[in-house]
Design an enzyme around this catalytic site. Sequence first.
Site, PDB file in Angstrom:
ATOM      1  N   ARG A  95     -13.544  53.034  49.794  1.00 19.71           N
ATOM      2  CA  ARG A  95     -12.478  52.269  49.142  1.00 19.71           C
ATOM      3  C   ARG A  95     -12.736  52.046  47.664  1.00 19.71           C
ATOM      4  O   ARG A  95     -13.851  51.781  47.248  1.00 19.71           O
ATOM      5  CB  ARG A  95     -12.357  50.886  49.814  1.00 19.71           C
ATOM      6  CG  ARG A  95     -12.508  50.916  51.303  1.00 19.71           C
ATOM      7  CD  ARG A  95     -12.724  49.527  51.883  1.00 19.71           C
ATOM      8  NE  ARG A  95     -11.608  48.628  51.658  1.00 19.71           N
ATOM      9  CZ  ARG A  95     -11.635  47.344  51.984  1.00 19.71           C
ATOM     10  NH1 ARG A  95     -12.720  46.819  52.529  1.00 19.71           N
ATOM     11  NH2 ARG A  95     -10.579  46.580  51.752  1.00 19.71           N
ATOM     12  N   GLY A 104      -3.176  48.927  45.093  1.00 18.91           N
ATOM     13  CA  GLY A 104      -2.693  50.230  45.530  1.00 18.91           C
ATOM     14  C   GLY A 104      -2.712  51.323  44.483  1.00 18.91           C
ATOM     15  O   GLY A 104      -2.187  52.409  44.722  1.00 18.91           O
ATOM     16  N   ARG A 339      -9.295  38.156  47.479  1.00 14.01           N
ATOM     17  CA  ARG A 339      -9.172  38.146  46.022  1.00 14.01           C
ATOM     18  C   ARG A 339      -8.263  36.996  45.639  1.00 14.01           C
ATOM     19  O   ARG A 339      -7.529  36.471  46.492  1.00 14.01           O
ATOM     20  CB  ARG A 339      -8.600  39.464  45.507  1.00 14.01           C
ATOM     21  CG  ARG A 339      -7.206  39.743  46.022  1.00 14.01           C
ATOM     22  CD  ARG A 339      -6.671  41.062  45.526  1.00 14.01           C
ATOM     23  NE  ARG A 339      -5.428  41.381  46.202  1.00 14.01           N
ATOM     24  CZ  ARG A 339      -5.018  42.614  46.506  1.00 14.01           C
ATOM     25  NH1 ARG A 339      -5.752  43.648  46.197  1.00 14.01           N
ATOM     26  NH2 ARG A 339      -3.874  42.809  47.111  1.00 14.01           N
ATOM     27  N   HIS A 460       3.690  46.285  48.967  1.00 13.67           N
ATOM     28  CA  HIS A 460       3.395  46.735  47.607  1.00 13.67           C
ATOM     29  C   HIS A 460       4.426  46.214  46.606  1.00 13.67           C
ATOM     30  O   HIS A 460       4.090  45.647  45.575  1.00 13.67           O
ATOM     31  CB  HIS A 460       3.360  48.272  47.582  1.00 13.67           C
ATOM     32  CG  HIS A 460       3.167  48.831  46.214  1.00 13.67           C
ATOM     33  ND1 HIS A 460       4.219  49.260  45.432  1.00 13.67           N
ATOM     34  CD2 HIS A 460       2.049  48.964  45.473  1.00 13.67           C
ATOM     35  CE1 HIS A 460       3.737  49.656  44.277  1.00 13.67           C
ATOM     36  NE2 HIS A 460       2.426  49.506  44.271  1.00 13.67           N
ATOM     37  N   CYS A 846       4.861  26.237  10.414  1.00 10.72           N
ATOM     38  CA  CYS A 846       6.223  26.420  10.915  1.00 10.72           C
ATOM     39  C   CYS A 846       6.583  27.888  11.080  1.00 10.72           C
ATOM     40  O   CYS A 846       7.713  28.234  11.354  1.00 10.72           O
ATOM     41  CB  CYS A 846       7.230  25.714  10.013  1.00 10.72           C
ATOM     42  SG  CYS A 846       7.276  26.394   8.359  1.00 10.72           S
ATOM     43  N   TYR A 866       0.130  19.089  13.136  1.00  9.79           N
ATOM     44  CA  TYR A 866       1.116  19.545  14.119  1.00  9.79           C
ATOM     45  C   TYR A 866       1.366  21.044  13.993  1.00  9.79           C
ATOM     46  O   TYR A 866       1.038  21.657  12.978  1.00  9.79           O
ATOM     47  CB  TYR A 866       2.437  18.790  13.957  1.00  9.79           C
ATOM     48  CG  TYR A 866       3.204  19.140  12.697  1.00  9.79           C
ATOM     49  CD1 TYR A 866       4.098  20.212  12.685  1.00  9.79           C
ATOM     50  CD2 TYR A 866       3.028  18.409  11.530  1.00  9.79           C
ATOM     51  CE1 TYR A 866       4.787  20.537  11.534  1.00  9.79           C
ATOM     52  CE2 TYR A 866       3.711  18.724  10.380  1.00  9.79           C
ATOM     53  CZ  TYR A 866       4.598  19.804  10.383  1.00  9.79           C
ATOM     54  OH  TYR A 866       5.276  20.144   9.240  1.00  9.79           O
TER      55      TYR A 866
HETATM   56  P1  ADP Z   1      -6.365  48.571  48.411  1.00  7.54           P
HETATM   57  O1  ADP Z   1      -7.260  48.329  47.256  1.00  7.54           O
HETATM   58  O2  ADP Z   1      -5.268  49.477  48.102  1.00  7.54           O
HETATM   59  O3  ADP Z   1      -5.985  47.305  49.090  1.00  7.54           O
HETATM   60  P2  ADP Z   1      -8.296  48.962  50.509  1.00  7.54           P
HETATM   61  O4  ADP Z   1      -9.585  49.541  50.128  1.00  7.54           O
HETATM   62  O5  ADP Z   1      -8.280  47.505  50.703  1.00  7.54           O
HETATM   63  O6  ADP Z   1      -7.233  49.422  49.449  1.00  7.54           O
HETATM   64  O7  ADP Z   1      -7.874  49.722  51.821  1.00  7.54           O
HETATM   65  C1  ADP Z   1      -6.597  50.059  52.210  1.00  7.54           C
HETATM   66  C2  ADP Z   1      -6.331  49.558  53.609  1.00  7.54           C
HETATM   67  O8  ADP Z   1      -7.278  50.032  54.537  1.00  7.54           O
HETATM   68  C3  ADP Z   1      -6.362  48.055  53.671  1.00  7.54           C
HETATM   69  O9  ADP Z   1      -5.262  47.613  54.401  1.00  7.54           O
HETATM   70  C4  ADP Z   1      -7.649  47.759  54.379  1.00  7.54           C
HETATM   71  O10 ADP Z   1      -7.536  46.587  55.123  1.00  7.54           O
HETATM   72  C5  ADP Z   1      -7.842  48.982  55.255  1.00  7.54           C
HETATM   73  N1  ADP Z   1      -9.280  49.225  55.425  1.00  7.54           N
HETATM   74  C6  ADP Z   1     -10.157  49.485  54.462  1.00  7.54           C
HETATM   75  N2  ADP Z   1     -11.406  49.569  54.951  1.00  7.54           N
HETATM   76  C7  ADP Z   1     -11.325  49.366  56.273  1.00  7.54           C
HETATM   77  C8  ADP Z   1     -12.282  49.308  57.326  1.00  7.54           C
HETATM   78  N3  ADP Z   1     -13.576  49.478  57.091  1.00  7.54           N
HETATM   79  N4  ADP Z   1     -11.829  49.084  58.558  1.00  7.54           N
HETATM   80  C9  ADP Z   1     -10.521  48.908  58.791  1.00  7.54           C
HETATM   81  N5  ADP Z   1      -9.560  48.938  57.855  1.00  7.54           N
HETATM   82  C10 ADP Z   1      -9.949  49.168  56.589  1.00  7.54           C
HETATM   83 MG    MG Z   2      -6.878  46.094  50.026  1.00  6.97          MG
END
Ligand code: ADP
Ligand code: MG
Length: 901
Positions: A95, A104, A339, A460, A846, A866
């Site tokens: 990821r 995304g 986050r 999204h 101003c 001011y």
């Molecule tokens: P984004 O930054 O686009 O949110 P993510 O890295 O969070 O991308 O991943 C996209 C999707 O895949 C998310 O919905 C996340 O929950 C799912 N996902 C990522 N890693 C895992 C994992 N180890 N097991 C199950 N689902 C995962």
């Molecule tokens: Mg995510």
Amino acid sequence: MKFVYFFGAGKAEGDGSMKEVLGGKGAGLAEMTRIGLPVPAGFTISTECCDYYLKHDLKYPQSLHAEVIKNLKQLEKTTKKTLGDAKDPLLVSVRSGSARSMPGMMETILNLGLNSKSVEGLAHKTKNERFAWDAYRRFVQMYSSVVIGLPKEELEAKLREMKTRHSVKDDSKVPAEGWHELVAAYKDYFNTKTGNAFPEDPEEQLWGAIGAVFSSWNAEKAITYRRVEHITGLLGTAVNVVQMVFGNNGDNSGTGVCFTRDPSTGEKVFYGDFLINAQGEDVVAGIRTPMHLNELAKRMPKVYKQLEKSRQLLEKHYRDMQDMEFTVEEGTLYMLQTRTGKRTPTATFKIAVDMAKEGLISRDEAIERIKPEDIDRLFYPIVDPSTSKADLAKSKVAEGINAVPGAAFGKAVFTAEEAESMARNGEKVILIRRETSPEDVGGMFVAQGILTATGGKTSHAAVVARGWGKCCIVGCEQLDVDYGSKLARANGKTIYQGDWVTLDGNEGIAYLGQIKLVTPELPPAFSILMGWADSTRKLHVRANADTSHDAVKSREMGAEGIGLVRTEHMFFKDFDFPEKSIERQLAIQEMIIADSPEARKKALDQLLPYQRRDFVGIFKAMDGFPVTIRLIDPPLHEFVPHEIQQQRELAEKLGVNVNVIQRRVEQLHEANPMLGHRGCRLAITYPEILEMQVRAIVEAALECKKKGIKVTPEIMVPLVMDKKELQILTDRINKVAHQVFSEAKAKLEYMVGTMIEIPRAALLADEIAEVAEFFSFGTNDLTQMGMGLSRDDAGRFLPEYVDEKKAGIFASDPFQTLDVHGVGLLIRWAIEKGRSVRPKLEIGICGEHGGDAESVKFCHEVGMDYVSASPFRVPIARLAAAQAVIEERAEKKASGKKKAK
Ligand code: ADP
Ligand code: MG
Ligand code: MG
């Protein structure tokens, strides 16, 4: 150098403070692991590694290989599974995640580690062949498109072909053989396209995925997003390799997204969406419309309770509203991401105020959390409440989920590219999509509002629009969007491309046509927070206002007086009786054409009652507060027509020959009017103008005083460059004022001061302060003359000066944010010199900069009394003035600590 950080089994090498290195996602996963939340194990490869990779021609640092393998072994030990195993394989997701959230925009690959051997292992272990092959086809598809770049459409087409062959519509109805066949078809396609077999070796897969995630940092959509969000100075993305958990292995599993508080209202309620038997992106992609968390509480009470506990823990821990991703695998909860959640402006204020009241954060922190844009966005329009219900019902096309409040209208458009091209031609557009994807951000950004047929509040479209405070409706399921014919149908109505559409993001309703919009009432949390800001700040905040209407507005916005009334606007337009504007214009034009002081005086006498009435209106609105009135400033040529046709008309009205007018216009012509006969220079040569204006001001003030209104006019002389110049004019002003006093047999307090807008005046401020009772920095002109930049012409090259990617000479446009470094020196000097002569000298600003948060902080620092801003920017100035105090305190504390050491 360390590039890889492990997390799992309650321990983590990184932590929540390491966003820059681990990215927000990696830091969040480490932190959640540390505080004991259920997080699948994994490791994070740092953004520093990404930086290296992108700078070295897509090569990894030498030490990386060994480090990754070491962490992979540890992951296998922790999970008691092996990558590629034929019995019970470890699968991972790879990821992306940078220090600033870019929802995304970059890539993620799920189910990595599957091959023809391990897929059997997965099937065996889960006793679910169909599931295992579904996971495999997802992986092959993602890997082919993300890592290799094979076209998504072709892969989707193969999926459709297979479904047609098996006569199924829904993915969930595809039998195991169907997925078998699809994997085989994908692999064939892969082979023909690349000349290689699809990689079987999980380690090879892993390295491919890591490289693809790093490279996705520079994908076009990611670059666009960073540009529109002004994200700069980051190293790149981190890569998170995380053990897969499965939400799509039956009805006891699922995946969801939730917020610790409602991101649109800010209320302290648990908000979220959940999809049963689904994986990863399914919720965010908005393809299926999810169920609410209340429903989850009923269906899986144990999981819900655990989730609620995570919610509380995370909010306490981060002391801010969190946006979390989670997955439930056979009744067990896993947290996959946390986050700081994006929220609407209303929610921003409500959450800040509530959290301060709950004691989670201090009031100062609450004030610090508000950004100038949050205030701007509060004033976004809503549908005029007085619009008739019948009219609304007639225009209504469809109803969906109110994802981001506000209202907007624009012309319907169905693709992001067309949205961008229409917007470039200055058209307002509403982007209508089945769902949006990260490729669409450019078009979403230029749209007034966004409407999608699918998705929930966490889709999204909703997340991105919320970040921009842009009105957005999602999950509008009645809407049938036909991209081919560029139209959308719902409830017997059709929206064609180019049709006007109005979105009401508060109610979640889409209308055909343009519905009247108005600005909403401010939420209660706004006034509470602004009250805190007011009691914190030291700077006073005034408004720039030229009419009684603006003056009333300014008071509503919290202005404590007027810092600039531009009197020349009164020569062009009668704001109270617009039909009388012509009389005013004619009077001033007659004055300009006049060739003797007597004739000029006669013309000016006609203007006097108008100006007096304007001032009365402003004084009334500002009862008890100071009003700074600037005497005429622009060069006279701005008041006379330059077109022959209009010159003829004027000649006729004034009963003179057109040649007279033309000659006068020629006489007034200047090569460089900005540096020409304007400002107080006019008053030096045409004392009659000054006399009329001062008389109007003093008479109006006396009239108000008689009625019990408290007035303190501050008469301001523009464009002064010398003490003697100001002395002459001040004497004239006082003479007129005293004349009026003796005529009226009444008196009143007033001040005479000057603008500091010519560098020479700033340099000689001590001399000038011997005459002036106040200074007001006219930073528009001071910037123009201090930097030798014409504001009206600088557009040709200034963008390059402020573009980081081009010359990058200045961090921001000096006409928007004060050039503290250069022009700021003139201001510091002038204040020091001025106060050395007159310690109580009143000082303000101003120019445009009075409403710019950063510049306001500078004004605080240099000790102004001011700032004055346009009415709508007054709250921004109030907030910035408070933040300046808080930041100053923090700095003092920090430097005190340093000294103590
Ligand atoms: P984004 O930054 O686009 O949110 P993510 O890295 O969070 O991308 O991943 C996209 C999707 O895949 C998310 O919905 C996340 O929950 C799912 N996902 C990522 N890693 C895992 C994992 N180890 N097991 C199950 N689902 C995962
Ligand atoms: Mg995510
Ligand atoms: Mg000026």
